[in-house]
Write a protein that holds these residues in place. Structure first.
Motif, PDB file in Angstrom:
ATOM      1  N   ARG A  78       6.984  15.026  -1.488  1.00  8.82           N
ATOM      2  CA  ARG A  78       6.376  14.060  -0.550  1.00  8.82           C
ATOM      3  C   ARG A  78       6.349  12.632  -1.078  1.00  8.82           C
ATOM      4  O   ARG A  78       6.472  11.681  -0.312  1.00  8.82           O
ATOM      5  CB  ARG A  78       4.958  14.526  -0.202  1.00  8.82           C
ATOM      6  CG  ARG A  78       5.023  15.862   0.519  1.00  8.82           C
ATOM      7  CD  ARG A  78       3.668  16.388   0.880  1.00  8.82           C
ATOM      8  NE  ARG A  78       2.917  15.456   1.708  1.00  8.82           N
ATOM      9  CZ  ARG A  78       1.676  15.692   2.105  1.00  8.82           C
ATOM     10  NH1 ARG A  78       1.078  16.806   1.749  1.00  8.82           N
ATOM     11  NH2 ARG A  78       1.041  14.817   2.852  1.00  8.82           N
ATOM     12  N   ASN A  79       6.111  12.457  -2.393  1.00  7.18           N
ATOM     13  CA  ASN A  79       5.979  11.107  -2.935  1.00  7.18           C
ATOM     14  C   ASN A  79       6.440  11.127  -4.398  1.00  7.18           C
ATOM     15  O   ASN A  79       5.644  10.985  -5.319  1.00  7.18           O
ATOM     16  CB  ASN A  79       4.498  10.686  -2.826  1.00  7.18           C
ATOM     17  CG  ASN A  79       4.320   9.188  -2.976  1.00  7.18           C
ATOM     18  OD1 ASN A  79       5.277   8.466  -3.248  1.00  7.18           O
ATOM     19  ND2 ASN A  79       3.095   8.718  -2.804  1.00  7.18           N
ATOM     20  N   PRO A  80       7.757  11.300  -4.597  1.00  6.21           N
ATOM     21  CA  PRO A  80       8.272  11.585  -5.947  1.00  6.21           C
ATOM     22  C   PRO A  80       7.929  10.514  -6.991  1.00  6.21           C
ATOM     23  O   PRO A  80       7.788  10.846  -8.165  1.00  6.21           O
ATOM     24  CB  PRO A  80       9.793  11.688  -5.746  1.00  6.21           C
ATOM     25  CG  PRO A  80      10.069  11.082  -4.424  1.00  6.21           C
ATOM     26  CD  PRO A  80       8.852  11.250  -3.595  1.00  6.21           C
ATOM     27  N   LEU A  81       7.771   9.260  -6.574  1.00  7.31           N
ATOM     28  CA  LEU A  81       7.471   8.214  -7.558  1.00  7.31           C
ATOM     29  C   LEU A  81       6.185   8.502  -8.334  1.00  7.31           C
ATOM     30  O   LEU A  81       6.029   8.128  -9.489  1.00  7.31           O
ATOM     31  CB  LEU A  81       7.349   6.844  -6.866  1.00  7.31           C
ATOM     32  CG  LEU A  81       8.597   5.955  -6.954  1.00  7.31           C
ATOM     33  CD1 LEU A  81       9.772   6.588  -6.235  1.00  7.31           C
ATOM     34  CD2 LEU A  81       8.312   4.581  -6.379  1.00  7.31           C
TER      35      LEU A  81
ATOM     36  N   VAL B 174       8.106  -3.896 -20.546  1.00 10.45           N
ATOM     37  CA  VAL B 174       8.684  -3.349 -19.312  1.00 10.45           C
ATOM     38  C   VAL B 174       8.439  -1.848 -19.344  1.00 10.45           C
ATOM     39  O   VAL B 174       8.831  -1.163 -20.278  1.00 10.45           O
ATOM     40  CB  VAL B 174      10.199  -3.656 -19.200  1.00 10.45           C
ATOM     41  CG1 VAL B 174      10.784  -2.991 -17.956  1.00 10.45           C
ATOM     42  CG2 VAL B 174      10.423  -5.159 -19.153  1.00 10.45           C
ATOM     43  N   ASP B 175       7.728  -1.367 -18.328  1.00 13.62           N
ATOM     44  CA  ASP B 175       7.259   0.017 -18.333  1.00 13.62           C
ATOM     45  C   ASP B 175       7.810   0.706 -17.088  1.00 13.62           C
ATOM     46  O   ASP B 175       7.263   0.571 -15.990  1.00 13.62           O
ATOM     47  CB  ASP B 175       5.716  -0.035 -18.323  1.00 13.62           C
ATOM     48  CG  ASP B 175       5.083   1.336 -18.361  1.00 13.62           C
ATOM     49  OD1 ASP B 175       5.814   2.334 -18.220  1.00 13.62           O
ATOM     50  OD2 ASP B 175       3.844   1.406 -18.514  1.00 13.62           O
ATOM     51  N   LYS B 176       8.905   1.434 -17.265  1.00  8.44           N
ATOM     52  CA  LYS B 176       9.590   2.013 -16.094  1.00  8.44           C
ATOM     53  C   LYS B 176       8.769   3.100 -15.403  1.00  8.44           C
ATOM     54  O   LYS B 176       9.097   3.536 -14.321  1.00  8.44           O
ATOM     55  CB  LYS B 176      10.968   2.531 -16.489  1.00  8.44           C
ATOM     56  CG  LYS B 176      10.914   3.677 -17.480  1.00  8.44           C
ATOM     57  CD  LYS B 176      12.273   4.281 -17.706  1.00  8.44           C
ATOM     58  CE  LYS B 176      12.104   5.546 -18.535  1.00  8.44           C
ATOM     59  NZ  LYS B 176      13.245   6.391 -18.650  1.00  8.44           N
ATOM     60  N   ARG B 177       7.681   3.511 -16.056  1.00  5.72           N
ATOM     61  CA  ARG B 177       6.831   4.538 -15.438  1.00  5.72           C
ATOM     62  C   ARG B 177       5.691   3.949 -14.618  1.00  5.72           C
ATOM     63  O   ARG B 177       4.896   4.671 -14.033  1.00  5.72           O
ATOM     64  CB  ARG B 177       6.216   5.402 -16.519  1.00  5.72           C
ATOM     65  CG  ARG B 177       7.201   6.337 -17.122  1.00  5.72           C
ATOM     66  CD  ARG B 177       6.438   7.357 -17.893  1.00  5.72           C
ATOM     67  NE  ARG B 177       7.338   8.383 -18.362  1.00  5.72           N
ATOM     68  CZ  ARG B 177       6.934   9.490 -18.930  1.00  5.72           C
ATOM     69  NH1 ARG B 177       5.654   9.710 -19.082  1.00  5.72           N
ATOM     70  NH2 ARG B 177       7.783  10.379 -19.341  1.00  5.72           N
ATOM     71  N   LEU B 178       5.595   2.646 -14.645  1.00  3.02           N
ATOM     72  CA  LEU B 178       4.477   2.022 -13.936  1.00  3.02           C
ATOM     73  C   LEU B 178       4.775   2.011 -12.435  1.00  3.02           C
ATOM     74  O   LEU B 178       5.581   1.217 -11.959  1.00  3.02           O
ATOM     75  CB  LEU B 178       4.292   0.581 -14.446  1.00  3.02           C
ATOM     76  CG  LEU B 178       3.139  -0.190 -13.828  1.00  3.02           C
ATOM     77  CD1 LEU B 178       1.824   0.326 -14.365  1.00  3.02           C
ATOM     78  CD2 LEU B 178       3.263  -1.662 -14.130  1.00  3.02           C
ATOM     79  N   VAL B 179       4.163   2.945 -11.709  1.00  2.00           N
ATOM     80  CA  VAL B 179       4.462   3.021 -10.274  1.00  2.00           C
ATOM     81  C   VAL B 179       3.233   2.713  -9.421  1.00  2.00           C
ATOM     82  O   VAL B 179       3.331   2.505  -8.231  1.00  2.00           O
ATOM     83  CB  VAL B 179       5.034   4.393  -9.874  1.00  2.00           C
ATOM     84  CG1 VAL B 179       6.449   4.525 -10.389  1.00  2.00           C
ATOM     85  CG2 VAL B 179       4.165   5.519 -10.364  1.00  2.00           C
ATOM     86  N   ARG B 180       2.016   2.686 -10.041  1.00  2.00           N
ATOM     87  CA  ARG B 180       0.793   2.362  -9.327  1.00  2.00           C
ATOM     88  C   ARG B 180       0.434   3.457  -8.324  1.00  2.00           C
ATOM     89  O   ARG B 180       1.274   4.231  -7.906  1.00  2.00           O
ATOM     90  CB  ARG B 180       0.883   1.002  -8.634  1.00  2.00           C
ATOM     91  CG  ARG B 180       1.544  -0.066  -9.486  1.00  2.00           C
ATOM     92  CD  ARG B 180       0.585  -0.855 -10.315  1.00  2.00           C
ATOM     93  NE  ARG B 180      -0.426  -1.466  -9.496  1.00  2.00           N
ATOM     94  CZ  ARG B 180      -1.723  -1.166  -9.587  1.00  2.00           C
ATOM     95  NH1 ARG B 180      -2.134  -0.293 -10.467  1.00  2.00           N
ATOM     96  NH2 ARG B 180      -2.605  -1.764  -8.826  1.00  2.00           N
ATOM     97  N   GLY B 181      -0.855   3.503  -7.972  1.00  3.94           N
ATOM     98  CA  GLY B 181      -1.331   4.614  -7.138  1.00  3.94           C
ATOM     99  C   GLY B 181      -1.364   4.316  -5.649  1.00  3.94           C
ATOM    100  O   GLY B 181      -1.940   5.073  -4.886  1.00  3.94           O
TER     101      GLY B 181
END
Ligand code: HAM
Length: 417
Positions: A199-202, A250-257
């Protein structure tokens, strides 16, 4: 005894002085950067948050305080401020005069998360939003403001994390690649992430479960999927941060909620907070104004976690505690009524004055003055009443002078200046 609701808390005197000081400094800085205050309601129609934050986010799925009002309409205690600020911007056509607008707002937010240190169910945010500026320089200005504010508030071990979340043009390609990768590691994902995968893979990218984190080390990076405009925008952000000498990761995992983000997103973290290490988060949300029924206008913003900031600030509440300037010690009923008139008058004239309302001995009253940390004690008893004078004692030097009743306000004003 009736206690607080779990996850809610009181900010008591002794702590609140620090909050006031933080708020004063934050307001001053925000106003210097051209932000105007906006005040928005604490409740909104549930649909506003569901549509802006996203149906498949943790916040909307399980953390909102939502209930029907007496007519049955669903309303929600706001879990964040951005959606309401955007609603106000559209509803009052604030874009019509000038699409470029900068707003800030400070107040409580509500999320039914699992309470722990730095995580509450009612918490406070200092929120800032910029509308109408497409350039990544607006994002950089926000990060610059945050880092400088936190430095001024003596927060140690600051780290700015940045990422780009792309745009509706390039993100679908990344989503597809990520979903493909997630399929290949499904057996290592937690049950929440299996659901997110579809549903929301990020959101899988910032799952805190150690096995998921481990499994995600080889995950594709969104930065490799950015279209040329998004790539250029992210370069502007990075170069300008360098020019302003703001260190970043630079943080490629930073996707925010929250789902409304596009392009540059950021978090300011500190290592002194433990698990809840983000003191502020934000980023660009270019599609939200249109999504909520307004014109196509870009926007970016941030929110500071006020509770967390107060916890990690090196400033101490005791530095800002306002002690009384003067304590009036009165002996006898008649002196007491004079003292009462004086403290009322002194309070109006900007002198913090206090007294004892219960005819205690001079010794007891002096003790109380001492405990309150009063700078002066004004003493009045039978003798003084007869002479029309009171005795003013400097609590630090122990010096005492006699002053006529008519000069009390004037003399105290001089003394506390
Ligand atoms: P957020 O990352 O959800 O973003 O929240 C911002 C900050 O609020 C967090 O970094 C954290 O410091 C604080 N915070 C969040 N939840 C809690 C909690 N349960 N207890 C204590 N502090 C908490 C937003 O809210 C976006 N509206 C930010 C934004 C504004 N983006 C664009 N404009």
């Amino acid at each position: 005894m009736i206690q607080l609701i779990r996850g809610f808390r009181d900010i008591l005197p002794g702590e609140v002085e620090l909050w006031l000081e933080i708020e004063r400094i934050a307001r001053e800085l925000l106003e210097n950067f051209g932000f105007k205050e906006i005040r928005i309601p604490i409740m909104e129609k549930t649909e506003l948050f569901a549509r802006s934050i996203g149906e498949d986010t943790d916040i909307v799925e399980k953390e909102m305080y939502t209930f029907p009002d007496r007519k049955g309409d669903l309303i929600t205690l706001r879990p964040e401020a951005t959606a309401s600020v955007v609603r106000a911007y559209i509803q009052h056509r604030l874009f019509a005069k000038d699409p470029v607008q900068k707003f800030y707002t400070i107040g409580p937010m509500f999320r039914r998360e699992r309470p722990q240190k730095g995580r509450y169910r009612q918490f406070y945010q200092i929120n800032a939003e910029i509308f109408g500026i497409e350039s990544g320089l607006a994002d950089v200005q926000l990060i610059f403001l945050l880092v400088n504010l936190f430095t001024r508030l003596k927060v140690a071990d600051l780290e700015a994390h940045i990422n780009s979340l792309g745009c509706p043009k390039c993100r679908p390609n990344f989503k597809a690649a990520l979903q493909k990768f997630l399929m290949s590691i499904s057996d290592q994902l937690c049950s929440d992430c299996i659901r997110r995968r579809d549903r929301n893979p990020l959101r899988v990218l910032d799952c805190k479960v150690p096995t998921c984190r481990e499994a995600m080390t080889e995950a594709p990076s969104i930065l490799e999927y950015l279209c040329s405009e998004c790539r250029r925008d992210f370069e502007v952000v990075k170069n300008s941060l360098q020019k302003l000498k703001i260190p970043y990761v630079v943080d490629k995992r930073l996707v925010r909620g929250l789902d409304y983000y596009t392009r540059a997103t950021f978090e300011i973290q500190t290592r002194s907070l433990g698990a809840q290490n983000a003191i502020a988060g934000g980023g660009r949300y270019d599609g939200l104004v249109k999504e909520l029924g307004g014109p196509e206008i870009p926007a970016t913003g941030f929110a500071i976690g006020f509770d967390r900031l107060a916890e990690v600030s090196g400033l101490k509440a005791s530095e800002f505690y306002q002690k009384p300037h003067v304590f009036v010690a009165a002996l006898g009923k008649k002196s007491g009524s004079f003292a009462f008139e004086w403290i009322c008058d002194l309070g109006l004239k900007g002198i913090r004055a206090d007294m004892d309302f219960s005819e205690k001995s001079l010794k007891a009253q002096m003790k109380r003055a001492d405990r309150l940390g009063a700078s002066y004690v004004l003493m009045v008893g039978e003798n003084e009443l007869e002479q029309g004078t009171a005795i003013l004692r400097n609590m630090q030097t122990k010096e005492q002078v006699s002053i006529p009743f008519d000069d009390i306000v004037k003399k105290l004003k001089e003394a506390v200046r």
